[in-house]
Design a protein around this motif. Sequence first.
Motif, PDB file in Angstrom:
ATOM      1  N   ALA A  27       0.830  -1.207   0.000  1.00  0.00           N
ATOM      2  CA  ALA A  27       0.000   0.000   0.000  1.00  0.00           C
ATOM      3  C   ALA A  27       0.862   1.253   0.000  1.00  0.00           C
ATOM      4  CB  ALA A  27      -0.937  -0.010   1.212  1.00  0.00           C
ATOM      5  N   ALA A  28       1.984   1.220   0.733  1.00  0.00           N
ATOM      6  CA  ALA A  28       2.889   2.369   0.768  1.00  0.00           C
ATOM      7  C   ALA A  28       3.468   2.635  -0.616  1.00  0.00           C
ATOM      8  CB  ALA A  28       4.015   2.116   1.770  1.00  0.00           C
ATOM      9  N   GLU A  29       3.814   1.577  -1.321  1.00  0.00           N
ATOM     10  CA  GLU A  29       4.370   1.734  -2.661  1.00  0.00           C
ATOM     11  C   GLU A  29       3.337   2.344  -3.603  1.00  0.00           C
ATOM     12  OE1 GLU A  29       7.423  -0.842  -5.427  1.00  0.00           O
ATOM     13  OE2 GLU A  29       6.030  -1.880  -4.089  1.00  0.00           O
ATOM     14  N   GLN A 131       8.395  12.451   9.591  1.00  0.00           N
ATOM     15  CA  GLN A 131       6.996  12.773   9.898  1.00  0.00           C
ATOM     16  C   GLN A 131       6.225  13.121   8.631  1.00  0.00           C
ATOM     17  OE1 GLN A 131       5.372  12.671  13.185  1.00  0.00           O
ATOM     18  NE2 GLN A 131       3.830  12.516  11.578  1.00  0.00           N
ATOM     19  N   GLN A 132       6.852  13.855   7.724  1.00  0.00           N
ATOM     20  CA  GLN A 132       6.199  14.205   6.463  1.00  0.00           C
ATOM     21  C   GLN A 132       5.898  12.955   5.640  1.00  0.00           C
ATOM     22  OE1 GLN A 132       8.915  16.986   4.632  1.00  0.00           O
ATOM     23  NE2 GLN A 132       8.085  18.759   5.724  1.00  0.00           N
ATOM     24  N   LEU A 133       6.833  12.037   5.599  1.00  0.00           N
ATOM     25  CA  LEU A 133       6.621  10.812   4.827  1.00  0.00           C
ATOM     26  C   LEU A 133       5.535   9.950   5.465  1.00  0.00           C
ATOM     27  CD1 LEU A 133       7.462   9.136   2.414  1.00  0.00           C
ATOM     28  CD2 LEU A 133       9.263   8.101   3.801  1.00  0.00           C
ATOM     29  N   GLY A 138      -0.284   7.806   5.082  1.00  0.00           N
ATOM     30  CA  GLY A 138      -1.648   7.612   5.566  1.00  0.00           C
ATOM     31  C   GLY A 138      -1.810   6.275   6.264  1.00  0.00           C
ATOM     32  N   ASP A 139      -2.892   5.541   5.911  1.00  0.00           N
ATOM     33  CA  ASP A 139      -3.184   4.287   6.590  1.00  0.00           C
ATOM     34  C   ASP A 139      -2.260   3.152   6.165  1.00  0.00           C
ATOM     35  OD1 ASP A 139      -4.123   3.881   4.049  1.00  0.00           O
ATOM     36  OD2 ASP A 139      -6.220   3.624   4.617  1.00  0.00           O
ATOM     37  N   ALA A 140      -1.321   3.395   5.250  1.00  0.00           N
ATOM     38  CA  ALA A 140      -0.302   2.387   4.950  1.00  0.00           C
ATOM     39  C   ALA A 140       0.662   2.234   6.125  1.00  0.00           C
ATOM     40  CB  ALA A 140       0.471   2.762   3.689  1.00  0.00           C
TER      41      ALA A 140
END
Length: 375
Positions: A27-29, A131-133, A138-140
């Motif tokens: 999901a992050a990808e 923190q920005q990343l 999000g929910d990933a």
Amino acid sequence: MASPIIAEGTCYVLFAYDVAHAFDLAAAERRLASATQRQTVKQKRRAPAFFEYDPAPLRVTEPAESLAVGGHVTVGGHVTADYVEFVLYDFGAMSVSYAIPLKGPLTELPRLSTILYGNEQLQTDSRRRVQQLVDALGDAAIRSRLAEFVEDYVVFQIEAFSEPLEASMLWTEHAQTVAQVLRAESRPLSQQEVSDALASRLSFGPNDATLIDTDVTLLFDPEGEDVRAVIEFANTQLLEMRYLDAQLDEALEQAYDLLGRTPGLRRFLPSPYGLPLRRLGRLQLDAAVLFEQVTNALKLIGEQYLTRVYGHVSRRFHLAEWDVSITRKLQTLDGIYGKLADRAATQRMELLEWIIIVLIAVSIVLPFFTGLVGK
């Protein structure tokens, strides 16, 4: 003896953070691929051929403004490269690395090593970027929380000197300078300290060397990416073990406090330990799962040299001692959990016994009371 001149090299400054319970890497990808930064953010799930990650971490490179470290560039300062690399591990940890180009005399490295030791400028910048990343993921990022813990490490990778240099000269003729680099110390060191700093070293050939210490590694190798990846993972592993150990300390204090309490009148209420037991059980499960994930995330397949590197790093980081400490605390927590569960069960049985006694007493007294009312 004249100091060797570094013709090409890079200093990598690493910061490891615990930022989530876990990452959904797939999901992050997808999220990063659909972000507005997709034209400048590079992603890769590849791992070195001898690495067996389960699953492979996600590597992200994003552009960044160069930062002057240790003063202005014209007066001996150094500048970071115009990018920052992130490595996301599925167990919720993230590693950030800054690259600083290296050129010049080897004798300049102790000063830079001292500047980079616990460098607040880079640490503050890395925390902001992490923190920005995390916000972008999000929910990933499952149950995200950026912990206060941070584990920093520095790798000086020298790819070539201006003149050929046999690797063994680094711990013989230039032992004092190299030891100062490894100990992040600009003052001369005693012979005992030099010997200890240089104790964890290994070479594959006569023209390469890896010298590992607690906070710094000096890597003389034009192809040292695999070695750096091992060190980066071990640094992240140390961060997770420190964080987990602190969590278990807090849980043990709460458990001891709960075990020492006298229930009083609460013993007659249903499950006085119900909520604390559920919290304790969840923490125990989370800690056990995280511990297994961290310790089993990386396996080195068919590469004895990298296995030796990991062994040296593990000993410098005292990972075995952390392993024993965490295992012991998990066992202690399990014992306390069992005692609390037994106490709760005993109190429920006592409550049932009192209820039965009261019901028997009521059944005995009720006919007499009914007879008196009838008269």
